[in-house]
Scaffold this motif. Sequence first.
Motif, PDB file in Angstrom:
ATOM      1  N   ARG A 132       0.823  -1.209   0.000  1.00 22.87           N
ATOM      2  CA  ARG A 132       0.000   0.000   0.000  1.00 22.87           C
ATOM      3  C   ARG A 132       0.859   1.262   0.000  1.00 22.87           C
ATOM      4  O   ARG A 132       0.541   2.244  -0.671  1.00 22.87           O
ATOM      5  CB  ARG A 132      -0.925  -0.010   1.215  1.00 22.87           C
ATOM      6  N   ASP A 133       1.964   1.250   0.739  1.00 21.04           N
ATOM      7  CA  ASP A 133       2.834   2.425   0.829  1.00 21.04           C
ATOM      8  C   ASP A 133       4.102   2.289   0.001  1.00 21.04           C
ATOM      9  O   ASP A 133       4.973   3.153   0.046  1.00 21.04           O
ATOM     10  CB  ASP A 133       3.226   2.679   2.299  1.00 21.04           C
ATOM     11  N   ASN A 134       4.226   1.185  -0.722  1.00 25.19           N
ATOM     12  CA  ASN A 134       5.437   0.949  -1.514  1.00 25.19           C
ATOM     13  C   ASN A 134       5.047   0.130  -2.735  1.00 25.19           C
ATOM     14  O   ASN A 134       5.273  -1.066  -2.805  1.00 25.19           O
ATOM     15  CB  ASN A 134       6.476   0.203  -0.670  1.00 25.19           C
ATOM     16  N   ARG A 135       4.463   0.811  -3.710  1.00 28.53           N
ATOM     17  CA  ARG A 135       3.887   0.148  -4.874  1.00 28.53           C
ATOM     18  C   ARG A 135       4.952  -0.545  -5.731  1.00 28.53           C
ATOM     19  O   ARG A 135       6.117  -0.164  -5.732  1.00 28.53           O
ATOM     20  CB  ARG A 135       3.125   1.158  -5.733  1.00 28.53           C
ATOM     21  N   SER A 136       4.495  -1.549  -6.486  1.00 29.59           N
ATOM     22  CA  SER A 136       5.373  -2.294  -7.376  1.00 29.59           C
ATOM     23  C   SER A 136       4.673  -2.528  -8.701  1.00 29.59           C
ATOM     24  O   SER A 136       3.443  -2.561  -8.768  1.00 29.59           O
ATOM     25  CB  SER A 136       5.744  -3.638  -6.741  1.00 29.59           C
ATOM     26  N   CYS A 182      15.207  -3.722   9.283  1.00 25.59           N
ATOM     27  CA  CYS A 182      14.961  -3.074  10.576  1.00 25.59           C
ATOM     28  C   CYS A 182      14.176  -1.774  10.428  1.00 25.59           C
ATOM     29  O   CYS A 182      13.702  -1.220  11.415  1.00 25.59           O
ATOM     30  CB  CYS A 182      16.291  -2.796  11.285  1.00 25.59           C
ATOM     31  N   ALA A 183      14.057  -1.275   9.209  1.00 24.14           N
ATOM     32  CA  ALA A 183      13.295  -0.056   8.957  1.00 24.14           C
ATOM     33  C   ALA A 183      12.473  -0.233   7.692  1.00 24.14           C
ATOM     34  O   ALA A 183      12.884  -0.932   6.761  1.00 24.14           O
ATOM     35  CB  ALA A 183      14.218   1.145   8.817  1.00 24.14           C
ATOM     36  N   ALA A 184      11.305   0.395   7.669  1.00 16.08           N
ATOM     37  CA  ALA A 184      10.430   0.301   6.502  1.00 16.08           C
ATOM     38  C   ALA A 184       9.733   1.636   6.275  1.00 16.08           C
ATOM     39  O   ALA A 184       9.439   2.366   7.228  1.00 16.08           O
ATOM     40  CB  ALA A 184       9.399  -0.806   6.699  1.00 16.08           C
TER      41      ALA A 184
END
Length: 276
Positions: A116-120, A249-251
Amino acid sequence: MALPATGSPRESTLEVLAFDDEFDPLAVDDLEIDQEWMDDDNPYDTVDFPTLRNMPETVHHEPVYSPERQGSATEALRALITRNPNRRPVLLNIVGLCEGGCASSVISEKVDEWQRDNRSVYAPMTFCRMLERAGALTLEMPVTTEEQEVAEEGITYLEIKETVDPIWHATEEALALREEYRAGTQFRRVVLEAEEFRYAEVYEAIMSALADGGRSVKDVEEMVKEFPICQSPRRFGQHFIDVLEDTDCAAWGGTAWNLTDLGAKMLAELQAQKEA
């Protein structure tokens, strides 16, 4: 709905498409695409890797990441997620979801949620096909047809009992590699056990900030400027974000970078090791 049992697979599939106007991407073997019937309006014009429409016949489409090329399913999956770092969380999440088996419809719903926040540009089933070719997933096609016969007319046909919803299963190799990533092995190798540990205070400050509502790259850049150790040699905030993302560890959360559940565990481990 009844389908004739005769005719080529392609002809039978086209009859279904003409009848209910639905397209099942799993009905197409995209390793054997006829270039002559590829066009913008053709639902079969779908592959899971970039292709040129007028490639020479001598060029063969082979999976880039496969046990045959990399030597094992573990190494094929490792290569796939290493070369596609932005898709790694989704690929590993699919593997976890398919432990014990998962329906395609459920996978599609979950992948849409995860992206949803990182489209492909890749569709959910394309990810599954990529994982299958890497030896990370296997496909189970449920039996949804039953052969019927009208003896007096000498006709045999297939009767569809329910909608096909293929089941994907994660392999043992894929589950083991996923567990390796979930255990924080990458973060320990890169940060706790390598030269990056000299920036322990920087990582601690950044990770704590990400856990407290998230931060933008600009915010992280401003934080890094406050640490003399980052001045020579020069280290920018983006470097630390990249390391944290690469170690899961981060997104990115749509408006800011956030600490993941794994990141929270690694932050506690980092603090304990720094104080030891």
